[in-house]
Design an enzyme around this catalytic site. Structure first.
Site, mmCIF file in Angstrom:
data_model
loop_
_atom_site.group_PDB
_atom_site.id
_atom_site.type_symbol
_atom_site.label_atom_id
_atom_site.label_comp_id
_atom_site.label_asym_id
_atom_site.label_seq_id
_atom_site.Cartn_x
_atom_site.Cartn_y
_atom_site.Cartn_z
ATOM 1 N N ASP A 130 31.609 14.785 51.392
ATOM 2 C CA ASP A 130 30.294 14.260 51.741
ATOM 3 C C ASP A 130 30.085 14.241 53.249
ATOM 4 O O ASP A 130 28.989 14.503 53.726
ATOM 5 C CB ASP A 130 30.118 12.853 51.168
ATOM 6 C CG ASP A 130 29.713 12.916 49.710
ATOM 7 O OD1 ASP A 130 28.829 13.728 49.385
ATOM 8 O OD2 ASP A 130 30.291 12.183 48.893
ATOM 9 N N GLU A 170 32.311 8.648 54.848
ATOM 10 C CA GLU A 170 31.764 9.922 54.393
ATOM 11 C C GLU A 170 30.312 10.107 54.826
ATOM 12 O O GLU A 170 29.635 11.030 54.401
ATOM 13 C CB GLU A 170 31.932 10.091 52.879
ATOM 14 C CG GLU A 170 31.652 8.890 52.033
ATOM 15 C CD GLU A 170 32.024 9.100 50.557
ATOM 16 O OE1 GLU A 170 32.435 10.199 50.156
ATOM 17 O OE2 GLU A 170 31.880 8.124 49.797
ATOM 18 N N HIS A 177 39.872 21.141 25.196
ATOM 19 C CA HIS A 177 41.222 20.740 24.819
ATOM 20 C C HIS A 177 42.184 21.912 24.757
ATOM 21 O O HIS A 177 43.365 21.793 25.050
ATOM 22 C CB HIS A 177 41.181 20.004 23.484
ATOM 23 C CG HIS A 177 40.656 18.616 23.640
ATOM 24 N ND1 HIS A 177 39.934 17.974 22.683
ATOM 25 C CD2 HIS A 177 40.746 17.763 24.686
ATOM 26 C CE1 HIS A 177 39.603 16.771 23.121
ATOM 27 N NE2 HIS A 177 40.080 16.632 24.333
HETATM 28 C C1 PEP Z 1 34.327 13.109 49.334
HETATM 29 O O1 PEP Z 1 33.113 12.974 49.476
HETATM 30 O O2 PEP Z 1 35.043 13.792 50.091
HETATM 31 C C2 PEP Z 1 35.012 12.472 48.196
HETATM 32 C C3 PEP Z 1 36.319 12.494 48.094
HETATM 33 O O3 PEP Z 1 34.231 11.903 47.253
HETATM 34 P P1 PEP Z 1 33.469 12.740 46.107
HETATM 35 O O4 PEP Z 1 33.900 14.175 46.198
HETATM 36 O O5 PEP Z 1 33.826 12.098 44.827
HETATM 37 O O6 PEP Z 1 32.037 12.543 46.491
HETATM 38 MG MG MG Z 2 32.106 11.435 48.377
#
Ligand code: PEP
Ligand code: MG
Length: 591
Positions: A465, A441, A199
């Protein structure tokens, strides 16, 4: 050893609030309460309980005062921090436990309160959940204030009356202390403990005061009166800086200040290239507390609402109603701008301790996101209903994470349709036209984007991803981070395949991974035809700045080069070259 004492010394911590300041250090040590156990006679017990209750009332009044002041000066989000204090203060179990101890053990109120509160602190510190561990600091803050009142001592930590500008250094700064400080005299602050989400860090950012936390033992190693420089960009505190260091930082501070001015100027302008291509620039958020940040940083809505934080930071599953309230708040605060809510993406590196899921050998390839949700239809149903209901109150869109093939998309859509039918029967309003999209992804999804496109209204490319799955390089493992290359030709081609499939089917495609917030890479994405970029609110202005100085034709030439180039390094070098030419101010500093 005076020579050594005069030498420059660098302490490294975590940068939590941007900015640079220099000045004299003021070390704050919270006065330790001396708590002694005093035995009481039966006749004194009622009075002692009364003394305790009076101290609680006084403490409550003080917190309400601080909360009111914070609400006025900083806003609702910061004032909310004190709700946790008030809840603890009103916790009947805690209060009754203290009163019982006073009466049963015939002891003084300060001893009883201190003993019970410490037990709470220990339990919170041992919790599995970061959110609960952070509440231990709230509990300590509250205990200290209540003990001040019980013992009738003045708050030595009162920062309302500082005499000269200084950098505050302390083991920790509680939110209530931070809230009271006189901004005129506080140049910055540095603490031994704390993290990005503490915080104190949140307050520092809101106050616009540079801050570094997690400096370990800085409060013991420095003395009041020492001269230091605090770098809230890189997370360092430099004591006795040399002339050379001061000069370098002077230059850096000027550059940063002039860049901040430039970014402020365009913050509320649209993201349009010089030749007229409009890019929808939105923000990634994690909960309803981020609404203000989306607005102040000039994002046009939310491109990714990561809902897992609702599930991770709580002791039990959020109900449909709790989720609805959270989504509704964001949607109605930001309307008519869109808010894209992503359905639950648990698994991988995000776990909720209360779900007690079995450990997997390959969690990123395992029971994650849409796979987990389809296997838990009741949990998924509550979220789908909450999102649908929120769609009645703003421009809500929804997307599924980790779609690997058509079957998953069809199953998820079938469940969604069931929820629509239920809500109609129950007479609960929702937007019949709510747009549903798929995250791209996983390479398989990108390669069959033309199959998925007719079934959705948009794609959002999760590059974080997509890169790890395409290149088989764990996004969290620094040993393979050299292989995690956003400009790998395979990534460039998969993005192009996805965007082209989207456009052929008349839908739009965005990117919501980290690359979307990188001003070096954003032009490449734009050149590949991406329609929307969604990034952390704090980097939105930088991306907007470069978009507004870019020509679509230059970005397209960069993309054409990237599509025929064999080398990730060469593609990245070209991206850097264009970005530096387009917006040199963004790259003019050593940070
Ligand atoms: C990604 O994979 O680019 C994404 C935006 O999802 P996260 O980072 O939450 O896996
Ligand atoms: Mg992702």
């Amino acid at each position: 050893m005076p020579e050594q004492a005069k030498g420059e010394k660098v302490f490294r911590g975590i940068a939590v609030s941007a900015g640079i300041c220099r000045g004299k250090i003021l070390i704050l040590h919270r006065a330790r309460h001396i708590i002694a156990r005093r035995g009481l006679a039966d006749s004194e017990l009622n009075e002692e309980v009364g003394r305790f209750e009076k101290a609680l009332v006084q403490t409550r009044q003080q917190i309400l005062e601080i909360q009111g002041k914070v609400l006025e000066t900083l806003g609702a989000k910061e004032a909310d921090i004190f709700e946790a204090h008030l809840l603890m203060l009103e916790d009947r179990v805690l209060v009754d436990e203290v009163i019982r101890m006073i009466r049963d053990q015939k002891v003084n109120a300060d001893f009883a309160f201190h003993t019970v509160a410490e037990r709470y602190v220990t339990a919170l510190l041992g919790a599995n959940d970061e959110y609960l561990r952070e509440r231990a600091n709230d509990m300590r803050d509250l205990t200290a204030r209540a003990l001040d009142n019980l013992l009738e001592v003045e708050d030595k930590f009162d920062l309302r009356h500082l005499a000269e500008p200084c950098i505050l250094v302390s083991h920790d700064l509680s939110p209530s202390t931070t809230a009271q400080l006189d901004k005129k005299f506080v140049l910055g602050f540095a603490t031994d403990i704390g993290g990005q989400t503490s915080h104190t860090a949140i307050m520092a950012r809101s106050l616009g005061i540079p801050a570094v936390v997690g400096l370990q033992s800085v409060s013991q190693e420095l003395n009041s009166g020492d001269y230091a420089l605090l770098d809230g960009y890189n997370g360092t505190v430099i004591v006795n800086p040399t002339d050379q260091t001061l000069f370098e930082y002077g230059q850096l501070a000027k550059i940063k200040a002039s860049l901040a001015d430039k970014l402020r100027e365009i913050q509320q302008q649209p993201a349009v290239t010089l030749d007229g291509k409009f890019i929808h620039l939105s923000a990634n958020i994690e909960d309803q507390n981020d609404i203000e940040s989306v607005i102040t940083h000039g994002a046009e809505g939310v491109g990714l609402f990561r809902t897992e934080y609702l599930f991770i930071n709580h002791e039990k599953l959020p109900t449909e109603e709790e989720q609805y309230q959270s989504y509704r708040k964001v949607a109605s605060a930001l309307k008519p701008n869109p808010v894209i809510i992503r359905t639950l993406d648990l698994g991988g590196d995000k776990f909720a301790s209360h779900l007690q899921l079995a450990k997997e050998v390959n969690p990123f390839l395992g029971w994650r996101a849409i796979r987990f949700c389809l296997a838990q239809p009741e949990l998924f149903r509550a979220q789908l209903r909450a999102i649908l209901r929120a769609s009645a109150e703003g421009n809500v869109k929804m997307m599924y994470p980790m779609i690997s093939g058509l079957e998953e998309l069809n199953q998820a859509n079938a469940l969604l349709e069931k929820c629509r039918v239920e809500l109609r029967t129950e007479g609960l309003p929702f937007d019949e036209q709510m747009e549903v999209g798929a995250m791209i992804e996983i390479p398989s999804a990108a390669l069959i984007a033309d199959v998925l496109a007719p079934r959705v209204k948009f794609f959002s490319i999760g590059s974080n991803d997509l890169i790890q799955y395409t290149l088989a390089a764990d996004r969290t493992n620094e040993k393979v981070s050299h292989l995690y290359e956003p400009t790998h030709p395979a990534i460039v081609r998969l993005i192009k395949t996805t965007v082209d499939a989207a456009h052929r089917h008349g839908i739009w495609a965005g990117v919501c991974g980290e690359v979307a917030g990188d001003p070096v890479l954003a032009p490449l994405l734009i050149g590949l035809g991406v329609d929307e970029l969604s990034a952390a609110p704090t980097v939105v202005a930088q991306v907007k700045y470069i978009v507004r100085r870019l020509k679509l034709t230059e970005a397209q030439a960069l993309a054409e080069f990237a599509l025929q180039c064999e080398s990730p390094v060469e593609i990245h070098a070209r991206c850097r070259e264009l970005a530096r030419q387009t917006a040199p101010s963004l790259f003019e500093s050593k940070t």
